[in-house]
Design an enzyme around this catalytic site. Structure first.
Site, mmCIF file in Angstrom:
data_model
loop_
_atom_site.group_PDB
_atom_site.id
_atom_site.type_symbol
_atom_site.label_atom_id
_atom_site.label_comp_id
_atom_site.label_asym_id
_atom_site.label_seq_id
_atom_site.Cartn_x
_atom_site.Cartn_y
_atom_site.Cartn_z
ATOM 1 N N GLU A 34 -26.146 -16.888 -17.747
ATOM 2 C CA GLU A 34 -24.872 -17.222 -18.390
ATOM 3 C C GLU A 34 -24.157 -16.009 -18.987
ATOM 4 O O GLU A 34 -22.943 -15.850 -18.807
ATOM 5 C CB GLU A 34 -25.116 -18.277 -19.484
ATOM 6 C CG GLU A 34 -23.822 -18.847 -20.034
ATOM 7 C CD GLU A 34 -24.010 -19.736 -21.259
ATOM 8 O OE1 GLU A 34 -24.987 -19.564 -22.006
ATOM 9 O OE2 GLU A 34 -23.140 -20.608 -21.460
ATOM 10 N N GLU A 73 -20.490 -14.590 -18.049
ATOM 11 C CA GLU A 73 -19.427 -14.485 -19.060
ATOM 12 C C GLU A 73 -18.951 -13.043 -19.224
ATOM 13 O O GLU A 73 -17.765 -12.793 -19.450
ATOM 14 C CB GLU A 73 -19.930 -15.013 -20.412
ATOM 15 C CG GLU A 73 -20.138 -16.524 -20.434
ATOM 16 C CD GLU A 73 -20.592 -17.036 -21.797
ATOM 17 O OE1 GLU A 73 -21.119 -16.241 -22.595
ATOM 18 O OE2 GLU A 73 -20.415 -18.239 -22.053
ATOM 19 N N HIS A 84 -10.644 -10.580 -17.911
ATOM 20 C CA HIS A 84 -9.680 -11.060 -18.911
ATOM 21 C C HIS A 84 -9.202 -9.936 -19.837
ATOM 22 O O HIS A 84 -8.104 -10.006 -20.371
ATOM 23 C CB HIS A 84 -10.271 -12.236 -19.688
ATOM 24 C CG HIS A 84 -10.305 -13.495 -18.877
ATOM 25 N ND1 HIS A 84 -9.903 -14.718 -19.353
ATOM 26 C CD2 HIS A 84 -10.673 -13.723 -17.592
ATOM 27 C CE1 HIS A 84 -10.034 -15.636 -18.409
ATOM 28 N NE2 HIS A 84 -10.516 -15.050 -17.333
ATOM 29 N N ASP A 105 -8.861 -1.969 -21.886
ATOM 30 C CA ASP A 105 -8.893 -1.138 -23.099
ATOM 31 C C ASP A 105 -9.720 -1.750 -24.227
ATOM 32 O O ASP A 105 -9.804 -1.190 -25.317
ATOM 33 C CB ASP A 105 -7.454 -0.884 -23.595
ATOM 34 C CG ASP A 105 -6.737 -2.179 -23.990
ATOM 35 O OD1 ASP A 105 -7.296 -3.275 -23.758
ATOM 36 O OD2 ASP A 105 -5.609 -2.095 -24.529
ATOM 37 N N HIS A 116 -16.677 -15.363 -8.490
ATOM 38 C CA HIS A 116 -16.961 -16.795 -8.678
ATOM 39 C C HIS A 116 -18.216 -17.236 -7.920
ATOM 40 O O HIS A 116 -18.594 -18.398 -7.970
ATOM 41 C CB HIS A 116 -15.736 -17.639 -8.294
ATOM 42 C CG HIS A 116 -14.652 -17.605 -9.332
ATOM 43 N ND1 HIS A 116 -13.475 -18.321 -9.224
ATOM 44 C CD2 HIS A 116 -14.574 -16.952 -10.531
ATOM 45 C CE1 HIS A 116 -12.723 -18.097 -10.294
ATOM 46 N NE2 HIS A 116 -13.358 -17.265 -11.095
ATOM 47 N N ASP A 157 -17.497 -23.967 -18.187
ATOM 48 C CA ASP A 157 -17.887 -24.754 -19.368
ATOM 49 C C ASP A 157 -16.764 -25.665 -19.833
ATOM 50 O O ASP A 157 -17.010 -26.676 -20.472
ATOM 51 C CB ASP A 157 -18.230 -23.809 -20.536
ATOM 52 C CG ASP A 157 -19.588 -23.139 -20.356
ATOM 53 O OD1 ASP A 157 -20.427 -23.693 -19.619
ATOM 54 O OD2 ASP A 157 -19.798 -22.064 -20.959
HETATM 55 C C1 HEM Z 1 -6.942 -16.595 -9.557
HETATM 56 C C2 HEM Z 1 -7.615 -15.963 -10.474
HETATM 57 C C3 HEM Z 1 -8.633 -16.615 -11.358
HETATM 58 C C4 HEM Z 1 -8.599 -17.831 -11.978
HETATM 59 C C5 HEM Z 1 -7.476 -18.844 -11.971
HETATM 60 C C6 HEM Z 1 -9.862 -17.991 -12.656
HETATM 61 C C7 HEM Z 1 -10.208 -19.075 -13.431
HETATM 62 C C8 HEM Z 1 -11.459 -19.302 -13.963
HETATM 63 C C9 HEM Z 1 -11.838 -20.468 -14.719
HETATM 64 C C10 HEM Z 1 -10.926 -21.628 -15.072
HETATM 65 C C11 HEM Z 1 -13.145 -20.335 -15.056
HETATM 66 C C12 HEM Z 1 -13.995 -21.325 -15.843
HETATM 67 C C13 HEM Z 1 -13.966 -21.033 -17.328
HETATM 68 C C14 HEM Z 1 -14.740 -22.110 -18.071
HETATM 69 O O1 HEM Z 1 -14.330 -23.273 -18.010
HETATM 70 O O2 HEM Z 1 -15.771 -21.806 -18.683
HETATM 71 C C15 HEM Z 1 -13.600 -19.078 -14.514
HETATM 72 C C16 HEM Z 1 -14.868 -18.586 -14.651
HETATM 73 C C17 HEM Z 1 -15.238 -17.332 -14.244
HETATM 74 N N1 HEM Z 1 -14.424 -16.362 -13.717
HETATM 75 FE FE1 HEM Z 1 -12.575 -16.639 -12.985
HETATM 76 N N2 HEM Z 1 -10.639 -16.886 -12.426
HETATM 77 C C18 HEM Z 1 -9.925 -16.022 -11.656
HETATM 78 C C19 HEM Z 1 -10.322 -14.759 -11.252
HETATM 79 C C20 HEM Z 1 -11.469 -14.144 -11.662
HETATM 80 C C21 HEM Z 1 -11.766 -12.748 -11.489
HETATM 81 C C22 HEM Z 1 -10.846 -11.749 -10.804
HETATM 82 C C23 HEM Z 1 -12.995 -12.528 -12.045
HETATM 83 C C24 HEM Z 1 -13.799 -11.264 -12.156
HETATM 84 C C25 HEM Z 1 -13.608 -10.186 -11.486
HETATM 85 C C26 HEM Z 1 -13.481 -13.801 -12.536
HETATM 86 C C27 HEM Z 1 -14.720 -14.023 -13.075
HETATM 87 C C28 HEM Z 1 -15.167 -15.244 -13.517
HETATM 88 C C29 HEM Z 1 -16.551 -15.510 -13.881
HETATM 89 C C30 HEM Z 1 -17.707 -14.557 -13.715
HETATM 90 C C31 HEM Z 1 -16.582 -16.822 -14.357
HETATM 91 C C32 HEM Z 1 -17.789 -17.578 -14.863
HETATM 92 C C33 HEM Z 1 -17.954 -17.488 -16.349
HETATM 93 C C34 HEM Z 1 -19.207 -18.234 -16.796
HETATM 94 O O3 HEM Z 1 -20.007 -18.673 -15.962
HETATM 95 O O4 HEM Z 1 -19.379 -18.366 -18.014
HETATM 96 N N3 HEM Z 1 -12.519 -14.742 -12.307
HETATM 97 N N4 HEM Z 1 -12.555 -18.474 -13.865
#
Ligand code: HEM
Ligand SMILES: *[C@@H]1O[C@H](CO)[C@@H](O)[C@H](O)[C@H]1NC(C)=O
Ligand SMILES: *[C@@H]1O[C@H](CO)[C@@H](O)[C@H](O)[C@H]1NC(C)=O
Length: 360
Positions: free
Chosen positions: A59, A63, A70, A91, A198, A204
């Site tokens: 996890e 994150e 972000h 930054d 992803h 979560d």
């Molecule tokens: C179109 C672009 C993107 C959208 C709309 C998006 C949206 C999201 C959303 C809604 C979540 C779930 C958050 C939650 O409910 O906990 C998520 C998780 C995640 N995103 Fe993205 N994301 C995008 C691009 C990216 C990029 C570019 C990265 C990294 C380079 C990234 C890395 C991650 C990771 C690693 C998670 C999992 C976090 C966890 O398991 O706690 N995402 N993303």
């Protein structure tokens, strides 16, 4: 006599070799190309042991990877052109100005990892921007199949919070998503490559009734299953229906973002998406290259030191591309118009449900 000469020659060869690569030996005996990187080894040990629970791809790694994005994507040349502050990019402002940035809607749940990383930034002599990207690169190295990410060291402290509305939302259209990434300097192909993230990820907050629900069946492995499984016909909601930014997934226990579903099916991105299905080396190389750009958004790279050799070498890929048990090629929604979806074996055994990512 002959052996003495040989030994001397070997010693000379070793010395000249060392001089050529100019390795620095740090006080703990580990080596790196640049002595300025030595300070990173104790930080590496601390985050592997304490933040990542002994080197897991769990996890906190997921994150931390999300946090690299972000923080960095708060960067908009378009806003700057309008005479406004466009954000400082990678930054550390998401940590330094967390009271402003973590309440942004797109940052839902990010406060967990911000709070978890803050003590490490305070304890070690490292900027928040460096720490976020360092932790992300170290974390990814814990995921079998991942590339070894670049890490450049020396980001100065953030001066100002990023403006809101620069982070893509899962309910944004493909046009809006590609425009936002385009503003930050990424092509549609690079957007697809970044979404390999992803593959080691869970949600979560999209459906808060089922925390830890992954985007693919192998959230602990950096593989292509995310690209395969997002191309399968959606048939069910793993929890409750009707959540903003969620569409039906093909597997119990797996969640699908509307944005991932749309990017997999849009003519601007679908062929690139499909190209990762059975090409792990392309997946690794493309993700590595796109992450190298992401990690230095807004930074003057001429002032940064390359400390990539401090990042551990990831473990090799586990498993091969496959369709989940019970699903066949007929369940694939072909989207790429110029190439057929690759033929993949189906996992043997009964249909299963994907377990949640345990919280730690
Ligand atoms: C179109 C672009 C993107 C959208 C709309 C998006 C949206 C999201 C959303 C809604 C979540 C779930 C958050 C939650 O409910 O906990 C998520 C998780 C995640 N995103 Fe993205 N994301 C995008 C691009 C990216 C990029 C570019 C990265 C990294 C380079 C990234 C890395 C991650 C990771 C690693 C998670 C999992 C976090 C966890 O398991 O706690 N995402 N993303
Ligand atoms: C902290 O890091 C900065 C630059 O990275 C360096 O100039 C300074 O000497 C360091 N301070 C300590 C106490 O190590
Ligand atoms: C994998 O991708 C690379 C880079 O695009 C390409 O050159 C190679 O032919 C691909 N391999 C397969 C098996 O499709």
């Amino acid at each position: 006599m002959a052996s003495k000469i040989l030994a001397t020659l070997l010693a000379l060869a070793a010395v000249s070799n060392a001089a050529l690569v100019r390795k620095a030996t740090c006080s703990d005996g580990r080596t790196t190309a640049n002595a300025a990187c030595c300070v990173l080894f104790p930080i590496l040990d601390d985050i592997q042991e304490v933040l990542f629970d002994g080197g897991e791809c769990g996890e906190e790694v997921h994150e931390s990877l999300r946090l690299t994005f972000h923080d960095a994507i708060g960067f908009s040349p378009a806003l700057t052109k309008q005479g406004k502050f466009g954000g400082g990019g990678a930054d550390g402002s998401i940590i330094t100005f967390d009271t402003i940035e973590t309440p942004f809607h797109a940052n839902g749940g990010i406060d967990d990892i911000v709070d978890a990383q803050k003590p490490f930034v305070a304890k070690h002599n490292i900027s928040a921007g460096d720490f976020i990207q360092f932790a992300g690169a170290v974390g990814v190295s814990n995921c079998p199949g991942a590339p070894r990410l670049q890490f450049l060291f020396g980001r100065p402290a953030a001066k100002q919070a990023s403006p809101d509305l620069l982070i893509p939302e899962p309910f944004d259209t493909v046009t809006k998503i590609l425009a936002r990434f385009g503003d930050a300097g990424f092509s549609p192909a690079e957007v697809v490559a970044l979404l390999a993230s992803h593959s080691v990820a869970a949600a979560d907050h999209v459906d808060a009734t089922i925390p830890g629900t992954p985007f693919d069946s192998t959230p602990g492995i950096f593989d292509s299953q995310f690209f395969i499984e997002t191309q399968l016909r959606g048939t069910l909601f793993p929890g409750t229906g009707g959540n903003q930014g969620e569409v039906e997934s093909p597997l119990r226990g797996e969640i699908r973002l509307q944005s991932d579903s749309d990017l997999a099916r849009d003519s601007r991105t679908s062929c690139e998406w499909q190209s990762f299905v059975n090409n792990q080396s392309k997946l690794q190389n493309a993700f590595k290259a796109a992450m190298a750009k992401l990690a230095v958004l807004g930074q003057d790279t001429s002032k940064l030191v390359d400390c990539s050799d401090v990042i551990p070498v990831p473990k090799p890929l586990v498993g091969t591309p496959h369709l989940p048990a019970g699903l066949t090629h007929n369940d694939i929604e072909q989207a790429c118009a110029t190439a057929a979806f690759p033929t993949l074996p189906t996992d043997p055994g009964p249909v299963t449900s994907v377990p949640p990512v345990p919280s730690s």
